[in-house]
Design an enzyme around this catalytic site. Structure first.
Site, mmCIF file in Angstrom:
data_model
loop_
_atom_site.group_PDB
_atom_site.id
_atom_site.type_symbol
_atom_site.label_atom_id
_atom_site.label_comp_id
_atom_site.label_asym_id
_atom_site.label_seq_id
_atom_site.Cartn_x
_atom_site.Cartn_y
_atom_site.Cartn_z
ATOM 1 N N PRO A 142 64.587 4.209 94.383
ATOM 2 C CA PRO A 142 64.410 3.443 93.141
ATOM 3 C C PRO A 142 63.391 4.109 92.230
ATOM 4 C CG PRO A 142 63.251 2.402 94.974
ATOM 5 C CD PRO A 142 64.056 3.514 95.561
ATOM 6 N N MET A 143 63.754 4.273 90.965
ATOM 7 C CA MET A 143 62.802 4.873 90.020
ATOM 8 C C MET A 143 62.875 4.193 88.665
ATOM 9 S SD MET A 143 62.790 8.889 91.035
ATOM 10 C CE MET A 143 64.555 8.979 91.260
ATOM 11 N N THR A 144 61.743 3.676 88.264
ATOM 12 C CA THR A 144 61.615 3.013 86.976
ATOM 13 C C THR A 144 61.891 4.009 85.858
ATOM 14 O OG1 THR A 144 60.170 1.304 87.784
ATOM 15 C CG2 THR A 144 59.811 2.005 85.506
ATOM 16 N N GLN A 187 67.100 -3.102 92.996
ATOM 17 C CA GLN A 187 65.777 -3.431 93.521
ATOM 18 C C GLN A 187 65.201 -4.605 92.731
ATOM 19 O OE1 GLN A 187 62.150 -0.995 93.070
ATOM 20 N NE2 GLN A 187 62.044 -0.887 95.304
ATOM 21 N N ASN A 209 54.384 -0.729 97.254
ATOM 22 C CA ASN A 209 53.763 -0.122 96.060
ATOM 23 C C ASN A 209 52.824 -1.047 95.286
ATOM 24 O OD1 ASN A 209 55.498 1.779 96.996
ATOM 25 N ND2 ASN A 209 56.605 2.126 95.093
ATOM 26 N N TYR A 254 52.862 -4.242 94.535
ATOM 27 C CA TYR A 254 53.315 -5.348 93.669
ATOM 28 C C TYR A 254 53.213 -6.701 94.383
ATOM 29 C CZ TYR A 254 54.423 -1.342 90.894
ATOM 30 O OH TYR A 254 54.293 -0.164 90.207
HETATM 31 C C1 LIG Z 1 59.413 8.051 87.761
HETATM 32 C C2 LIG Z 1 59.293 7.265 89.045
HETATM 33 C C3 LIG Z 1 59.493 5.890 89.030
HETATM 34 C C4 LIG Z 1 59.419 5.142 90.228
HETATM 35 N N1 LIG Z 1 59.725 3.797 90.201
HETATM 36 C C5 LIG Z 1 59.827 3.111 91.372
HETATM 37 C C6 LIG Z 1 60.352 1.786 91.403
HETATM 38 O O1 LIG Z 1 60.780 1.212 90.391
HETATM 39 N N2 LIG Z 1 60.380 1.148 92.599
HETATM 40 C C7 LIG Z 1 59.954 1.743 93.762
HETATM 41 O O2 LIG Z 1 60.004 1.121 94.815
HETATM 42 N N3 LIG Z 1 59.487 3.012 93.755
HETATM 43 C C8 LIG Z 1 59.437 3.718 92.602
HETATM 44 N N4 LIG Z 1 59.056 5.036 92.620
HETATM 45 C C9 LIG Z 1 58.757 5.699 93.922
HETATM 46 C C10 LIG Z 1 60.015 6.404 94.466
HETATM 47 O O3 LIG Z 1 61.022 5.480 94.812
HETATM 48 C C11 LIG Z 1 59.702 7.264 95.690
HETATM 49 O O4 LIG Z 1 59.282 6.437 96.742
HETATM 50 C C12 LIG Z 1 58.616 8.308 95.450
HETATM 51 O O5 LIG Z 1 58.855 8.995 94.238
HETATM 52 C C13 LIG Z 1 58.554 9.331 96.589
HETATM 53 O O6 LIG Z 1 59.806 9.952 96.775
HETATM 54 P P1 LIG Z 1 60.125 11.416 96.153
HETATM 55 O O7 LIG Z 1 59.051 12.334 96.622
HETATM 56 O O8 LIG Z 1 61.482 11.771 96.702
HETATM 57 O O9 LIG Z 1 60.122 11.287 94.663
HETATM 58 C C14 LIG Z 1 59.105 5.791 91.441
HETATM 59 C C15 LIG Z 1 58.865 7.175 91.432
HETATM 60 C C16 LIG Z 1 58.981 7.909 90.273
HETATM 61 C C17 LIG Z 1 58.784 9.407 90.314
#
Ligand SMILES: Cc1cc2nc3c(=O)[nH]c(=O)nc-3n(C[C@H](O)[C@H](O)[C@H](O)COP(=O)(O)O)c2cc1C
Length: 374
Positions: free
Chosen positions: A28-30, A103, A173, A175
């Site tokens: 999940p990524m915002t 999510q 994270n 929240y």
């Molecule tokens: C731009 C961005 C937005 C993110 N938004 C969320 C989110 O909305 N919900 C969440 O649980 N994690 C969020 N994360 C965390 C990611 O889901 C992930 O756990 C974290 O980036 C580590 O994984 P990676 O190294 O593969 O990026 C976000 C990460 C990034 C980079």
């Protein structure tokens, strides 16, 4: 494709009966790109569509279940008005061939009055986080807490009615759900806080409400995931033992997976520096036999994913930043072109990568977060 990578392409069936075509999910990524009113934008449709197809499932950016639980431009699932917008996104993702998991979250004390239109953020207790410029939240009343539990159930109903394949409850994270579990943010002395057992009550009631909605409204297998941050560095803060107690409690609720939010999938304890065992392995060994675990954190190459499956034993891997950078990651692995995987974002590719402008700006706001080459 390299023989060793074939394991990444094996289907995986959850307890609910839903099957992923392979072992890779998009984390999940915002995107920071929803409309001010919480509807998804075309930019977001294009961003997800570009990343769908190969991955088994896309877990969307977190959607807020109540207006006082939002980020600046997070999508909303706080009323039935949003079902149509949610449904459009679910269909766009599913049309690529990937499953769509929404999510759901509430920001709690990590919110700010400026994004909440002047309203004070809320939390378990009136304790600010330790980050710079943190605002002191207002302590939620008993009625409000009960309403929030129902809101998570209602959000699940809406996700089902919108046609999603599942929901992931965002208990990680820092929240709101984590804030109830944390002894740092939860100083209550009622049903919702005091002992470890009572700090679990909010996550447990939320999970119960989600499960009830699934039972009542889903007429086909619906994926139920739960995301956890295993430790906090604050004192007092969530310990690994707390987390092991929580997952053991939550496993009673037909949860399809636990998604363990870590910066590095092989990372060890932040609180007990003497223990070098990957924290994910401790969790996998404790609970992985009962509930499948998704590992995440700095998985860049298919070898990283295979190493995590081998050494830690997790069956599923989520990838975040690397799928922003290279949406064709899994396709390249499948076609034996893993050496072509991009590891840095190039500004020139921004159009092809369908990264929304606000997301681009957001990623740049934290230098080093996502590698960007200007
Ligand atoms: C731009 C961005 C937005 C993110 N938004 C969320 C989110 O909305 N919900 C969440 O649980 N994690 C969020 N994360 C965390 C990611 O889901 C992930 O756990 C974290 O980036 C580590 O994984 P990676 O190294 O593969 O990026 C976000 C990460 C990034 C980079």
């Amino acid at each position: 494709m390299k023989k060793d990578y074939e394991r990444l392409f094996e289907p995986f069936t959850f307890k609910s009966g839903a099957t992923l075509d392979n072992r890779i999910l998009m984390a999940p990524m915002t995107t920071n790109s929803s409309f001010e009113n919480g509807m998804f934008t075309t930019d977001e449709h294009l961003y997800y569509e570009r990343r769908g197809g190969e991955v088994g499932a896309i877990v969307t950016a977190c959607a807020h279940i109540k207006e006082n639980g939002k980020f600046a431009a997070s999508p909303s699932i706080s009323s039935d008005l949003y079902i149509e917008s949610l449904s459009k996104l679910a269909k766009r993702i599913q049309a690529t061939g990937s499953k769509a998991i929404l999510q759901i979250f509430h920001v709690g004390r990590m919110g700010s009055a400026s994004t909440l239109r002047g309203i004070q953020p809320v939390s378990a207790s009136a304790v600010p986080s330790l980050r710079d410029h943190a605002e002191t939240p207002r302590e939620l009343s008993l009625e409000e807490i009960e309403e929030l539990v129902q809101d998570f159930g209602e959000a699940t109903r809406r996700a089902i009615q919108a046609g999603f394949d599942g929901v992931e409850v965002h208990g990680a994270n820092t929240y709101l759900i984590q804030q109830f579990f944390s002894p740092h943010s939860n100083r209550r002395e009622d049903y919702w806080g005091g002992s470890l057992e009572k700090r679990m009550n909010f996550p447990v009631e939320v999970v119960n409400a989600v499960q009830q909605s699934i039972k009542k409204y889903a007429d086909k297998p619906f994926i139920f995931g739960y995301r956890i941050s295993p430790e906090e560095i604050e004192e007092p803060g969530i310990t690994l033992d707390d987390t092991l107690a929580l997952v053991n409690k939550l496993k009673m609720f037909n949860i399809d997976y636990f998604h363990i939010s870590l910066g590095n999938i092989f990372g060890s304890s932040l609180r007990n520096k003497a223990d070098k065992t990957p924290i994910l392995k401790i969790i996998q060994d404790e609970i992985g036999g009962d509930v499948p675990i998704i590992g995440v954190g700095n998985v860049i190459t298919p070898d990283d994913a295979i190493q995590a499956m081998d050494e830690i034993g997790v069956p599923l891997i989520a990838i975040g930043r690397e799928l922003i950078i290279d949406p064709d990651w899994l396709l390249k692995v499948q076609e034996g072109n893993e050496s072509d995987i991009s590891k840095v974002l190039h500004s020139n590719d921004r159009e092809d990568l369908r990264i929304p402008d606000a997301m681009w700006e957001y990623m740049q706001s934290r230098p080093g977060w996502v590698p960007i080459l200007k």
